[in-house]
Design a protein around this motif. Structure first.
Motif, PDB file in Angstrom:
ATOM      1  N   UNK A 128       0.832  -1.205   0.000  1.00 16.49           N
ATOM      2  CA  UNK A 128       0.000   0.000   0.000  1.00 16.49           C
ATOM      3  C   UNK A 128       0.864   1.251   0.000  1.00 16.49           C
ATOM      4  N   UNK A 129       1.963   1.205   0.745  1.00 17.06           N
ATOM      5  CA  UNK A 129       2.866   2.360   0.783  1.00 17.06           C
ATOM      6  C   UNK A 129       3.527   2.586  -0.562  1.00 17.06           C
ATOM      7  N   UNK A 130       3.932   1.493  -1.217  1.00 19.04           N
ATOM      8  CA  UNK A 130       4.525   1.642  -2.549  1.00 19.04           C
ATOM      9  C   UNK A 130       3.524   2.229  -3.525  1.00 19.04           C
ATOM     10  N   UNK A 131       2.271   1.835  -3.392  1.00 15.31           N
ATOM     11  CA  UNK A 131       1.232   2.374  -4.259  1.00 15.31           C
ATOM     12  C   UNK A 131       1.059   3.860  -4.074  1.00 15.31           C
ATOM     13  N   UNK A 132       1.183   4.318  -2.816  1.00 16.01           N
ATOM     14  CA  UNK A 132       1.072   5.746  -2.528  1.00 16.01           C
ATOM     15  C   UNK A 132       2.202   6.500  -3.187  1.00 16.01           C
ATOM     16  N   UNK A 133       3.418   5.904  -3.135  1.00 21.18           N
ATOM     17  CA  UNK A 133       4.551   6.591  -3.772  1.00 21.18           C
ATOM     18  C   UNK A 133       4.398   6.646  -5.278  1.00 21.18           C
ATOM     19  N   UNK A 134       3.768   5.609  -5.867  1.00 18.05           N
ATOM     20  CA  UNK A 134       3.580   5.610  -7.323  1.00 18.05           C
ATOM     21  C   UNK A 134       2.723   6.780  -7.767  1.00 18.05           C
ATOM     22  N   UNK A 135       1.771   7.184  -6.903  1.00 17.76           N
ATOM     23  CA  UNK A 135       0.891   8.281  -7.292  1.00 17.76           C
ATOM     24  C   UNK A 135       1.646   9.585  -7.421  1.00 17.76           C
ATOM     25  N   UNK A 136       2.859   9.649  -6.805  1.00 18.19           N
ATOM     26  CA  UNK A 136       3.630  10.880  -6.864  1.00 18.19           C
ATOM     27  C   UNK A 136       4.551  10.930  -8.073  1.00 18.19           C
ATOM     28  N   UNK A 137       4.496   9.906  -8.939  1.00 19.24           N
ATOM     29  CA  UNK A 137       5.337   9.885 -10.123  1.00 19.24           C
ATOM     30  C   UNK A 137       4.878  10.946 -11.123  1.00 19.24           C
ATOM     31  N   UNK A 138       5.728  11.283 -12.109  1.00 14.04           N
ATOM     32  CA  UNK A 138       5.329  12.269 -13.111  1.00 14.04           C
ATOM     33  C   UNK A 138       4.022  11.878 -13.789  1.00 14.04           C
ATOM     34  N   UNK A 139       3.282  12.879 -14.229  1.00 12.49           N
ATOM     35  CA  UNK A 139       1.943  12.638 -14.772  1.00 12.49           C
ATOM     36  C   UNK A 139       1.968  11.761 -16.012  1.00 12.49           C
ATOM     37  N   UNK A 140       3.095  11.668 -16.708  1.00 12.06           N
ATOM     38  CA  UNK A 140       3.145  10.844 -17.900  1.00 12.06           C
ATOM     39  C   UNK A 140       3.357   9.370 -17.621  1.00 12.06           C
ATOM     40  N   UNK A 141       3.506   9.012 -16.343  1.00 12.78           N
ATOM     41  CA  UNK A 141       3.826   7.635 -16.002  1.00 12.78           C
ATOM     42  C   UNK A 141       2.659   6.969 -15.300  1.00 12.78           C
ATOM     43  N   UNK A 142       2.275   5.794 -15.750  1.00 11.75           N
ATOM     44  CA  UNK A 142       1.224   5.018 -15.101  1.00 11.75           C
ATOM     45  C   UNK A 142       1.498   3.547 -15.371  1.00 11.75           C
ATOM     46  N   UNK A 143       2.082   2.865 -14.409  1.00  9.43           N
ATOM     47  CA  UNK A 143       2.440   1.473 -14.597  1.00  9.43           C
ATOM     48  C   UNK A 143       1.455   0.536 -13.910  1.00  9.43           C
ATOM     49  N   UNK A 144       0.252   1.014 -13.692  1.00 12.68           N
ATOM     50  CA  UNK A 144      -0.786   0.163 -13.130  1.00 12.68           C
ATOM     51  C   UNK A 144      -1.571  -0.476 -14.260  1.00 12.68           C
ATOM     52  N   UNK A 145      -1.641  -1.794 -14.262  1.00 11.38           N
ATOM     53  CA  UNK A 145      -2.367  -2.506 -15.312  1.00 11.38           C
ATOM     54  C   UNK A 145      -3.653  -3.063 -14.727  1.00 11.38           C
ATOM     55  N   UNK A 146      -4.745  -2.462 -15.096  1.00  7.35           N
ATOM     56  CA  UNK A 146      -6.042  -2.999 -14.704  1.00  7.35           C
ATOM     57  C   UNK A 146      -6.531  -3.864 -15.853  1.00  7.35           C
ATOM     58  N   UNK A 147      -6.654  -5.143 -15.605  1.00  9.22           N
ATOM     59  CA  UNK A 147      -7.029  -6.049 -16.690  1.00  9.22           C
ATOM     60  C   UNK A 147      -8.117  -6.992 -16.242  1.00  9.22           C
ATOM     61  N   UNK A 148      -9.075  -7.200 -17.123  1.00  9.13           N
ATOM     62  CA  UNK A 148     -10.137  -8.159 -16.871  1.00  9.13           C
ATOM     63  C   UNK A 148      -9.981  -9.407 -17.718  1.00  9.13           C
ATOM     64  N   UNK A 149      -8.788  -9.616 -18.275  1.00  5.40           N
ATOM     65  CA  UNK A 149      -8.585 -10.751 -19.181  1.00  5.40           C
ATOM     66  C   UNK A 149      -8.315 -12.036 -18.399  1.00  5.40           C
ATOM     67  N   UNK A 150      -7.247 -12.054 -17.617  1.00  5.87           N
ATOM     68  CA  UNK A 150      -6.837 -13.288 -16.946  1.00  5.87           C
ATOM     69  C   UNK A 150      -6.529 -13.055 -15.480  1.00  5.87           C
ATOM     70  N   UNK A 151      -6.989 -13.966 -14.640  1.00  5.15           N
ATOM     71  CA  UNK A 151      -6.659 -13.978 -13.221  1.00  5.15           C
ATOM     72  C   UNK A 151      -5.983 -15.302 -12.905  1.00  5.15           C
ATOM     73  N   UNK A 152      -4.820 -15.236 -12.275  1.00  2.00           N
ATOM     74  CA  UNK A 152      -4.087 -16.439 -11.873  1.00  2.00           C
ATOM     75  C   UNK A 152      -4.208 -16.606 -10.368  1.00  2.00           C
ATOM     76  N   UNK A 153      -4.612 -17.775  -9.926  1.00  2.00           N
ATOM     77  CA  UNK A 153      -4.675 -18.109  -8.506  1.00  2.00           C
ATOM     78  C   UNK A 153      -3.579 -19.126  -8.225  1.00  2.00           C
ATOM     79  N   UNK A 154      -2.392 -18.676  -7.796  1.00  2.00           N
ATOM     80  CA  UNK A 154      -1.272 -19.599  -7.620  1.00  2.00           C
ATOM     81  C   UNK A 154      -1.497 -20.614  -6.505  1.00  2.00           C
TER      82      UNK A 154
END
Length: 419
Positions: A60-86
């Motif tokens: 959660x803390x890393x996610x908060x820091x990601x929000x402070x990245x430059x506006x051109x950067x977004x490395x969050x992938x929201x996908x509804x294609x495949x879910x893996x349950x290891x």
């Protein structure tokens, strides 16, 4: 009196608690697990998973820091294609068990459903004549030693050049391109058998079979090929899928998106891994046992191919499905025996399970295919998944996948270089 050992046990969260803390859906929590960002443990009684509270807080803390990245950067992938349950050793396309889909429907049916949400029983993809002719000309111009991946890349570029509407990224146009491109890729590969058998009839699996082996197909072998195509459609954000999403983020057209995926897939640690396993099984059969072959791999400092998967603690579920189907193919018995000999030999010293590359190798060896056949099968199958991810990325903000580099070169200003 409280139990000191119980007090020392780190606090664990349920899936719902972890999702609430991270501010995501429960499915996204499992996506974090499949990508190695979060560990999980099966809950007592085998119902659901639990997560280390401290690890969740760190994420959660890393996610908060990601929000402070430059506006051109977004490395969050929201996908509804495949879910893996290891933990369960299963994976799902849009919430449906992929193994169940492979046992019930064909590749084209599952691809169409994945793209549109509608099931069209008996659907068949057809290559446009002009694209198919261009693909075959491009493939025919390549050197004789060219690989199947060389031919698939050439066919994708040639088909692209025949389509003046390729830059139309509307959902309808993208799907039209996908339905045409996949059979064009297959049809552009030269047939292994007689040219008289080079037809375009039947489903995609039957057409692909004729381009992978000169042997006549039997029903059980075609069932293996069909299931393999379905099982390989997608597997979350593998390297080639990530490449296609980056291309789609830049609004590359679908042909270029697929070309990006084909380039990444060719690495020996991705799509080409089945070819290494094929050669290993062929050597096991030639030498009469797995022990000397495994020993040679280890002596040379090489991993034994076809074993282990970073997302599964046990057997790759795709391998399990294919092995069960291969048991119904009489000609596969020797190659299956060789694969099991490898597993037994390796199990003496380490716990590694079969992955899908080993199953593909059994299939290609048993069917009289070249070592590269598994890679070609993988590429054709995964094209449907790349298109599904491109659809999602086209709906996101353009150029969002632009991470910032951390320069570690010589500090400026430096003198001009001189000869």
């Amino acid at each position: 009196m409280s139990d000191p050992s119980a007090a020392a046990e780190p606090r664990r969260l349920t899936t719902r608690e972890a999702a609430d803390r991270l501010g995501v859906k429960p499915e996204t929590v499992y996506a974090y697990v499949s990508r190695g960002q979060l560990g999980s443990r099966r809950a007592p009684g085998g119902r659901g998973s639990t997560f280390d509270a401290a690890e969740v807080e760190a994420l959660a803390a890393r996610g908060t820091r990601r929000e402070a990245q430059p506006s051109g950067t977004d490395l969050t992938f929201r996908t509804g294609v495949t879910l893996i349950d290891p933990d369960a050793g299963r994976y799902y396309y849009r919430g449906v068990d992929a193994a169940a889909l492979a046992g019930q429907y064909g590749y084209e049916e599952v691809a169409e459903w994945l793209w549109t949400g509608r099931l069209r029983p008996g659907v068949r993809f057809t290559a446009p004549p002009e694209a198919l002719a261009a693909g075959r000309r491009a493939v025919g111009a390549l050197p004789a030693h060219s690989t199947a991946m060389d031919r698939l890349r050439a066919a994708a570029v040639a088909a692209s050049a025949t389509d003046p509407l390729r830059f139309d990224l509307s959902p309808e146009s993208v799907l039209g391109t996908a339905r045409a491109l996949i059979p064009t890729l297959v049809g552009s590969l030269p047939p292994e058998g007689s040219p008289d058998e080079d037809g375009t009839d039947g489903g995609l699996a039957a057409r692909l079979w004729r381009r992978l082996t000169a042997r006549a197909p039997d029903e059980a072998s075609l069932a293996v090929l069909e299931a393999a195509l379905v099982l390989l459609i997608d597997h979350d954000l593998a390297a080639s899928t990530l490449a296609t999403r980056v291309a789609a983020s830049a609004r590359a057209h679908p042909y270029a998106v697929v070309s990006a995926g084909l380039g990444a897939l060719e690495g020996p640690l991705h799509g080409a891994a089945s070819g290494l396993a094929h050669r290993m099984l062929a050597e096991v059969l030639e030498r009469g046992g797995a022990a000397p072959v495994v020993a040679d791999h280890l002596r040379a400092g090489r991993r034994v191919p076809g074993l282990g998967h970073r997302l599964y603690r046990g057997e790759d579920p795709r391998a399990g499905v294919l092995f069960a189907l291969l048991d119904e193919v009489p000609a596969a018995a020797p190659a299956l025996g060789a694969a099991r000999d490898v597993l037994t030999t390796v199990a003496r010293h380490t716990e590694l399970h079969a992955n899908v590359d080993l199953a593909l190798a059994v299939f290609s060896v048993a069917s009289g295919m070249r070592a590269e056949a598994g890679e070609a099968l993988f590429a054709v199958a995964r094209t449907a998944g790349w298109i599904a991810h491109a659809q999602e990325e086209y709906a996101e903000r353009p150029l969002r996948l632009r991470p910032g580099g951390q320069y570690n070169g010589p500090p400026p200003p430096q003198d001009l270089p001189r000869p």
